[in-house]
Design an enzyme around this catalytic site. Sequence first.
Site, PDB file in Angstrom:
ATOM      1  N   CYS A  41       0.843  -1.203   0.000  1.00  0.00           N
ATOM      2  CA  CYS A  41       0.000   0.000   0.000  1.00  0.00           C
ATOM      3  C   CYS A  41       0.879   1.254   0.000  1.00  0.00           C
ATOM      4  O   CYS A  41       1.984   1.256   0.517  1.00  0.00           O
ATOM      5  CB  CYS A  41      -0.903   0.003   1.227  1.00  0.00           C
ATOM      6  SG  CYS A  41      -2.084   1.382   1.224  1.00  0.00           S
ATOM      7  N   ARG A  45       2.802   4.958   6.409  1.00  0.00           N
ATOM      8  CA  ARG A  45       3.265   4.227   7.608  1.00  0.00           C
ATOM      9  C   ARG A  45       3.796   2.847   7.278  1.00  0.00           C
ATOM     10  O   ARG A  45       4.420   2.198   8.097  1.00  0.00           O
ATOM     11  CB  ARG A  45       2.102   4.086   8.601  1.00  0.00           C
ATOM     12  CG  ARG A  45       1.530   5.410   9.058  1.00  0.00           C
ATOM     13  CD  ARG A  45       0.183   5.218   9.718  1.00  0.00           C
ATOM     14  NE  ARG A  45      -0.809   4.681   8.780  1.00  0.00           N
ATOM     15  CZ  ARG A  45      -2.052   4.358   9.117  1.00  0.00           C
ATOM     16  NH1 ARG A  45      -2.462   4.481  10.359  1.00  0.00           N
ATOM     17  NH2 ARG A  45      -2.897   3.894   8.217  1.00  0.00           N
ATOM     18  N   CYS A 100      -6.110   0.036   6.844  1.00  0.00           N
ATOM     19  CA  CYS A 100      -5.853   0.573   5.515  1.00  0.00           C
ATOM     20  C   CYS A 100      -6.988   1.524   5.130  1.00  0.00           C
ATOM     21  O   CYS A 100      -8.158   1.133   5.122  1.00  0.00           O
ATOM     22  CB  CYS A 100      -5.748  -0.565   4.505  1.00  0.00           C
ATOM     23  SG  CYS A 100      -5.408  -0.005   2.833  1.00  0.00           S
TER      24      CYS A 100
HETATM   25 CO    CO Z   1      -3.455   1.132   2.972  1.00  0.00          CO
END
Ligand code: CO
Length: 208
Positions: A41, A45, A100
């Site tokens: 992703c 972070r 997410c």
């Molecule tokens: Co994500």
Amino acid sequence: MDIDQIFKNNKQWVEKNLNLDPDYFQNLSKGQNPELLYIGCSDSRVTAEEIIGAKPGEAFIHRNIANMVPNTDLSAMSVIHYAVNELEVKHIVVCGHYYCGGVKAAMQSADMGILNPWLRNIRDVYRTHKQELNSIADEEERYNRLVELNVQEQCINIIKTSDVQKAYRKRGITVHGWVFDIHSGKLIDLKIDFAKVLEDIMEIYRLE
Ligand code: CO
């Protein structure tokens, strides 16, 4: 993040590497031979190289919102094609992460503009696994499970490609589904049994 600071950081990083090995960048410029393709992703972070401890040259990286592998996405398909056929990676990892934002957005009834068609792929994952997901009463638990099932479905999307099917037959290649647990910093191997998941449906996707 201060832009000037970025260049200061870079200078320090160059110096640190040259102190360890004066030929460090000379060697890097010779080429790459990574054995791993990592698809994760874009979330700030979930820093790909850092969480897996990969040094420059060790992992080919592709990141987008919610670590998606739509079979019509030219960017993801090009990355897979190049990684599998030119770099001849041995492993392909899809690494999702709990909390997410992309997966969360797909769970909500909201018009997200250009993100709609992208997030619809996650909504389709929900539809495919509706029975299991709807049986989870706790919303956070359901959200976490959708993150995991989304990883699983993106791994399946990888297995659907002719590049991966050919490489699997020719030399063997392994697809892994992982989740990064932002709460603990730990990587979790979902240990997806693809032979079992694809048991009755692989014949549909077999390309040769
Ligand atoms: Co994500």
